[in-house]
Design a protein around this motif. Structure first.
Motif, PDB file in Angstrom:
ATOM      1  N   TYR A   1    -108.490  -2.145 -32.474  1.00 59.48           N
ATOM      2  CA  TYR A   1    -108.525  -1.651 -31.101  1.00 59.48           C
ATOM      3  C   TYR A   1    -108.414  -2.847 -30.170  1.00 59.48           C
ATOM      4  N   THR A   2    -107.564  -2.736 -29.159  1.00 58.03           N
ATOM      5  CA  THR A   2    -107.414  -3.833 -28.208  1.00 58.03           C
ATOM      6  C   THR A   2    -107.186  -3.267 -26.813  1.00 58.03           C
ATOM      7  N   HIS A   3    -107.742  -3.946 -25.814  1.00 56.64           N
ATOM      8  CA  HIS A   3    -107.458  -3.568 -24.430  1.00 56.64           C
ATOM      9  C   HIS A   3    -107.050  -4.811 -23.650  1.00 56.64           C
ATOM     10  N   CYS A   4    -106.248  -4.596 -22.610  1.00 56.19           N
ATOM     11  CA  CYS A   4    -105.550  -5.700 -21.964  1.00 56.19           C
ATOM     12  C   CYS A   4    -105.509  -5.522 -20.456  1.00 56.19           C
ATOM     13  N   ILE A   5    -105.763  -6.609 -19.716  1.00 54.85           N
ATOM     14  CA  ILE A   5    -105.584  -6.676 -18.274  1.00 54.85           C
ATOM     15  C   ILE A   5    -104.339  -7.522 -18.027  1.00 54.85           C
ATOM     16  N   GLY A   6    -103.310  -6.921 -17.453  1.00 57.02           N
ATOM     17  CA  GLY A   6    -102.035  -7.602 -17.272  1.00 57.02           C
ATOM     18  C   GLY A   6    -102.141  -8.895 -16.481  1.00 57.02           C
ATOM     19  N   GLY A   7    -101.510  -9.956 -17.007  1.00 57.63           N
ATOM     20  CA  GLY A   7    -101.520 -11.256 -16.355  1.00 57.63           C
ATOM     21  C   GLY A   7    -102.819 -12.003 -16.491  1.00 57.63           C
ATOM     22  N   ASP A   8    -103.760 -11.458 -17.266  1.00 57.08           N
ATOM     23  CA  ASP A   8    -105.079 -12.071 -17.375  1.00 57.08           C
ATOM     24  C   ASP A   8    -105.466 -12.340 -18.829  1.00 57.08           C
ATOM     25  N   HIS A   9    -105.983 -11.338 -19.523  1.00 62.29           N
ATOM     26  CA  HIS A   9    -106.409 -11.561 -20.901  1.00 62.29           C
ATOM     27  C   HIS A   9    -106.545 -10.222 -21.619  1.00 62.29           C
ATOM     28  N   LEU A  10    -106.870 -10.295 -22.905  1.00 64.15           N
ATOM     29  CA  LEU A  10    -107.166  -9.108 -23.691  1.00 64.15           C
ATOM     30  C   LEU A  10    -108.357  -9.391 -24.604  1.00 64.15           C
ATOM     31  N   ASN A  11    -108.947  -8.333 -25.119  1.00 63.06           N
ATOM     32  CA  ASN A  11    -109.991  -8.409 -26.138  1.00 63.06           C
ATOM     33  C   ASN A  11    -109.560  -7.561 -27.325  1.00 63.06           C
ATOM     34  N   PHE A  12    -110.121  -7.802 -28.497  1.00 66.05           N
ATOM     35  CA  PHE A  12    -109.754  -6.971 -29.636  1.00 66.05           C
ATOM     36  C   PHE A  12    -110.936  -6.780 -30.571  1.00 66.05           C
ATOM     37  N   LYS A  13    -110.846  -5.710 -31.354  1.00 69.66           N
ATOM     38  CA  LYS A  13    -111.902  -5.346 -32.293  1.00 69.66           C
ATOM     39  C   LYS A  13    -111.272  -4.818 -33.569  1.00 69.66           C
ATOM     40  N   ILE A  14    -111.679  -5.378 -34.699  1.00 72.74           N
ATOM     41  CA  ILE A  14    -111.223  -4.934 -36.017  1.00 72.74           C
ATOM     42  C   ILE A  14    -112.361  -4.156 -36.677  1.00 72.74           C
ATOM     43  N   THR A  15    -112.052  -2.976 -37.193  1.00 69.52           N
ATOM     44  CA  THR A  15    -113.028  -2.198 -37.955  1.00 69.52           C
ATOM     45  C   THR A  15    -112.497  -1.982 -39.367  1.00 69.52           C
ATOM     46  N   MET A  16    -113.262  -2.426 -40.350  1.00 65.13           N
ATOM     47  CA  MET A  16    -112.945  -2.153 -41.748  1.00 65.13           C
ATOM     48  C   MET A  16    -113.664  -0.865 -42.125  1.00 65.13           C
ATOM     49  N   LEU A  17    -112.939   0.080 -42.721  1.00 61.81           N
ATOM     50  CA  LEU A  17    -113.512   1.393 -42.999  1.00 61.81           C
ATOM     51  C   LEU A  17    -114.549   1.364 -44.114  1.00 61.81           C
ATOM     52  N   GLN A  18    -114.435   0.387 -45.027  1.00 63.87           N
ATOM     53  CA  GLN A  18    -115.406   0.264 -46.114  1.00 63.87           C
ATOM     54  C   GLN A  18    -115.748  -1.206 -46.320  1.00 63.87           C
ATOM     55  N   LYS A  19    -117.030  -1.500 -46.418  1.00 68.17           N
ATOM     56  CA  LYS A  19    -117.466  -2.884 -46.586  1.00 68.17           C
ATOM     57  C   LYS A  19    -116.927  -3.509 -47.873  1.00 68.17           C
ATOM     58  N   LYS A  20    -116.661  -2.686 -48.885  1.00 70.58           N
ATOM     59  CA  LYS A  20    -116.187  -3.238 -50.154  1.00 70.58           C
ATOM     60  C   LYS A  20    -114.851  -3.941 -50.005  1.00 70.58           C
ATOM     61  N   ASP A  21    -114.084  -3.627 -48.956  1.00 70.32           N
ATOM     62  CA  ASP A  21    -112.787  -4.266 -48.751  1.00 70.32           C
ATOM     63  C   ASP A  21    -112.900  -5.652 -48.129  1.00 70.32           C
ATOM     64  N   LEU A  22    -114.106  -6.062 -47.747  1.00 70.62           N
ATOM     65  CA  LEU A  22    -114.261  -7.378 -47.135  1.00 70.62           C
ATOM     66  C   LEU A  22    -113.973  -8.511 -48.107  1.00 70.62           C
ATOM     67  N   VAL A  23    -113.985  -8.232 -49.389  1.00 73.69           N
ATOM     68  CA  VAL A  23    -113.640  -9.262 -50.374  1.00 73.69           C
ATOM     69  C   VAL A  23    -112.209  -9.748 -50.174  1.00 73.69           C
ATOM     70  N   SER A  24    -111.372  -8.939 -49.518  1.00 76.61           N
ATOM     71  CA  SER A  24    -109.967  -9.287 -49.298  1.00 76.61           C
ATOM     72  C   SER A  24    -109.711  -9.871 -47.911  1.00 76.61           C
ATOM     73  N   VAL A  25    -110.775 -10.108 -47.142  1.00 83.36           N
ATOM     74  CA  VAL A  25    -110.640 -10.552 -45.756  1.00 83.36           C
ATOM     75  C   VAL A  25    -110.810 -12.058 -45.623  1.00 83.36           C
ATOM     76  N   GLY A  26    -109.977 -12.669 -44.767  1.00 82.80           N
ATOM     77  CA  GLY A  26    -110.114 -14.079 -44.416  1.00 82.80           C
ATOM     78  C   GLY A  26    -109.919 -14.265 -42.930  1.00 82.80           C
ATOM     79  N   GLY A  27    -109.813 -15.494 -42.489  1.00 84.45           N
ATOM     80  CA  GLY A  27    -109.684 -15.808 -41.082  1.00 84.45           C
ATOM     81  C   GLY A  27    -111.033 -15.807 -40.379  1.00 84.45           C
ATOM     82  N   GLU A  28    -111.004 -15.806 -39.056  1.00 86.46           N
ATOM     83  CA  GLU A  28    -112.248 -15.849 -38.286  1.00 86.46           C
ATOM     84  C   GLU A  28    -113.125 -14.636 -38.546  1.00 86.46           C
ATOM     85  N   MET A  29    -112.518 -13.481 -38.804  1.00 85.58           N
ATOM     86  CA  MET A  29    -113.301 -12.285 -39.096  1.00 85.58           C
ATOM     87  C   MET A  29    -113.999 -12.375 -40.451  1.00 85.58           C
TER      88      MET A  29
END
Length: 333
Positions: free
Chosen positions: A184-212
């Motif tokens: 999910y992401t929302h954006c203010i034009g010419g300014d900035h945006l924010n974002f949110k990642i939701t994993m549906l099951q915690k067991k899938d976090l074994v496949s996750v990398g990066g800042e999240m």
């Protein structure tokens, strides 16, 4: 997808190079292992303040392009690239207010999605075909996965136009198809945006990398910066900070697959590090910021959470009430 395309996709970041401490699934404590099949969320908002899927919470110190989220999985454990899923979400941080300026989603099927504060338009690209404006219902299929745009809406908040979008990530294996994550992401034009990642099951976090995929244990030796006045509680004053050098992309935005128009917008946005910006509030203004944040984030105010401290800081550093309202929207999404 051509073999050379897959190698190019991996040029700018190697998933296996991640520090195991950031996403080693076996290191979860017992509390986190509870409710194994329930969803968990993370994201970036404001300055940017990073909230990982593991519960790590810190503020980024550097501008540039970073791997915000990565998901890599071999569905059949066969080593066959056609059975592999590899999604990567890149975030461009910077600008005068030091926020998230754009995100770029890549997958190993050659698809790209870009959402930039330049004009808040969600653009898609398939292979060598031209960029186009994505519409709700768009589906980008791959051999073992698909990416779909569920919806995109225009709203008005505090007299500013807000564009939001929700993107779903699905994998297809021998047992059928299932949704793994949503963005999910929302954006203010010419300014900035924010974002949110939701994993549906915690067991899938074994496949996750990066800042999240940063684990709270990785923050034990991080720097604490005092940013609010001494009248604030010590819990709110001290921010954990990181430079995330291990997640920094090695190539410019366009070389990674983004549009030249967004890259020009990023380059013309005056950059200033959040630690270089003066507190625009003072003690009196900080109390007003506290009231604003408590209005939009009552639950966070009651427990004096790190999120509440982030809100006070951002409101005091040029965000105003809009920043508090956007943070509440992101948390509720």
């Amino acid at each position: 997808m051509r073999r050379n395309d897959f190698h190019h996709f991996n040029d700018f970041h190697h998933f296996n190079d991640f520090n195991d401490d950031f996403h080693h699934f076996d290191d979860f404590n017992d509390d986190f292992n509870d409710d194994f099949n329930l969803p968990v969320s993370g994201g970036a908002s404001g300055d940017p303040h990073i909230h990982s899927l593991y519960g790590a919470h810190y503020t980024l110190l550097r501008e540039g392009v970073f791997v915000a989220w990565e998901f890599k999985k071999d569905l059949e454990s066969s080593g066959n690239p056609e059975n592999a899923v590899h999604w990567q979400l890149l975030a461009r941080y910077g600008g005068k207010k030091f926020r998230t300026l754009g995100i770029l989603l890549l997958d190993n099927s050659g698809h790209k999605l870009e959402f930039s504060a330049h004009d808040c338009a969600l653009r898609a690209k398939e292979g060598d075909h031209p960029w186009y404006i994505a519409k709700p219902g768009l589906l980008l299929p791959g051999t073992a996965s698909s990416i779909g745009l569920q919806d995109s809406r225009k709203n008005t908040t505090l007299h500013r136009t807000l564009i939001d979008a929700r993107i779903n990530f699905n994998i297809t294996g021998s047992h059928g198809s299932r949704k793994v994550a949503s963005l999910y992401t929302h954006c203010i034009g010419g300014d900035h945006l924010n974002f949110k990642i939701t994993m549906l099951q915690k067991k899938d976090l074994v496949s996750v990398g990066g800042e999240m995929g940063v684990h709270p244990q990785a923050l034990e030796d991080t720097t604490h910066v005092s940013l609010l006045s001494h009248s604030a509680s010590s819990k709110l004053r001290a921010m954990r900070t990181r430079t995330d050098e291990e997640f920094k992309a090695k190539k410019p935005w366009v070389d990674l697959g983004g549009t030249a128009a967004s890259d020009r917008f990023f380059r013309t946005s005056n950059h200033i590090s959040f630690v270089e910006r003066p507190n625009e509030c003072g003690d009196e203004g900080e109390q007003e910021a506290r009231q604003i944040c408590a209005k939009h984030l009552p639950n966070e105010a009651s427990n004096q959470s790190e999120v509440f401290g982030d809100c006070i800081f951002d409101v005091c550093h040029g965000g105003g009430e809009l920043d508090a309202e956007l943070r509440a929207d992101l948390m509720a999404a």
